[in-house]
Design an enzyme around this catalytic site. Sequence first.
Site, PDB file in Angstrom:
ATOM      1  N   CYS A  89       0.854  -1.191   0.000  1.00 48.89           N
ATOM      2  CA  CYS A  89       0.000   0.000   0.000  1.00 48.89           C
ATOM      3  C   CYS A  89       0.892   1.243   0.000  1.00 48.89           C
ATOM      4  O   CYS A  89       1.809   1.350   0.815  1.00 48.89           O
ATOM      5  CB  CYS A  89      -0.888  -0.022   1.238  1.00 48.89           C
ATOM      6  SG  CYS A  89      -1.886   1.471   1.416  1.00 48.89           S
TER       7      CYS A  89
ATOM      8  N   CYS B 106      -8.426  -5.321 -10.104  1.00 52.96           N
ATOM      9  CA  CYS B 106      -8.008  -4.274 -11.022  1.00 52.96           C
ATOM     10  C   CYS B 106      -7.532  -3.101 -10.155  1.00 52.96           C
ATOM     11  O   CYS B 106      -8.344  -2.395  -9.562  1.00 52.96           O
ATOM     12  CB  CYS B 106      -9.221  -3.899 -11.864  1.00 52.96           C
ATOM     13  SG  CYS B 106      -8.886  -2.718 -13.138  1.00 52.96           S
TER      14      CYS B 106
ATOM     15  N   CYS C 197       0.295   3.076   3.606  1.00 52.76           N
ATOM     16  CA  CYS C 197       0.680   2.550   4.923  1.00 52.76           C
ATOM     17  C   CYS C 197       1.698   1.418   4.828  1.00 52.76           C
ATOM     18  O   CYS C 197       2.096   0.866   5.847  1.00 52.76           O
ATOM     19  CB  CYS C 197      -0.551   2.055   5.671  1.00 52.76           C
ATOM     20  SG  CYS C 197      -1.207   0.508   5.034  1.00 52.76           S
TER      21      CYS C 197
ATOM     22  N   CYS D  68      -5.404   0.955   6.297  1.00 51.34           N
ATOM     23  CA  CYS D  68      -5.524   2.424   6.292  1.00 51.34           C
ATOM     24  C   CYS D  68      -6.702   2.913   5.456  1.00 51.34           C
ATOM     25  O   CYS D  68      -6.867   4.111   5.288  1.00 51.34           O
ATOM     26  CB  CYS D  68      -4.230   3.056   5.796  1.00 51.34           C
ATOM     27  SG  CYS D  68      -4.030   2.963   4.015  1.00 51.34           S
TER      28      CYS D  68
ATOM     29  N   CYS E 297      -7.581  -0.968   1.272  1.00 52.60           N
ATOM     30  CA  CYS E 297      -6.548  -1.431   2.202  1.00 52.60           C
ATOM     31  C   CYS E 297      -7.164  -1.610   3.581  1.00 52.60           C
ATOM     32  O   CYS E 297      -7.794  -0.701   4.112  1.00 52.60           O
ATOM     33  CB  CYS E 297      -5.402  -0.424   2.270  1.00 52.60           C
ATOM     34  SG  CYS E 297      -4.161  -0.835   3.529  1.00 52.60           S
TER      35      CYS E 297
HETATM   36 ZN   LIG Z   1      -2.834   1.033   3.449  1.00 51.70          ZN
END
Ligand SMILES: [Zn+2]
Length: 182
Positions: free
Chosen positions: A90, A169, A93, A149, A146
């Site tokens: 990510c 995607c 984060c 976060c 995510c």
């Molecule tokens: Zn994240």
Amino acid sequence: MARLLRALPGLPRRAASPRSARGWAGGGGLCAGAGRGDAGSPAMCEPPLAKSDWQKKLTPEQFCVTREKGTEPPFSGSYLHNKETGMYHCVCCDSPLFSSEKKFCSGTGWPSFSEAHGTVGSDESHAGIIRRRDTSLGPARTEVVCKQCDAHLGHVFPDGPGPTGQRFCINSVALKFKPSRD
Ligand SMILES: [Zn+2]
């Protein structure tokens, strides 16, 4: 006489320390910039950052996609054709989200994955993502977010290849690729 040298052949000099602490990244790089390394409290995830904080932390493109649910233009993403081995984290984060092993070329213009990292069978409880129903454009789609976060990552569609039949995607700008070291 001297029978001193009973040197143990392969002294196990200190068992190599396991790298178990890695994925946790307790030290830094997490969403909220905790000022001090207070090692005593691994308990909870930090509260989410305010939008203005994300705005400072991210580039305008990253902010638009991850915090405002934007979409990068197709065929524009830097990871679309990336074939290196490694992990996609990510961008907000640093949580590990998708492995290069599950990346495939969908021809849609966005990096595509057949499953999220940590998925076991159809169980995504240990994956770094969660799914959310998204009706913002009319027909219901499934948003991919995510887990740590709440960053918007992309969508998942049921037209993927192989046993999972799924196509995650995902926007390149929502990701940060870390090549694996051999
Ligand atoms: Zn994240």
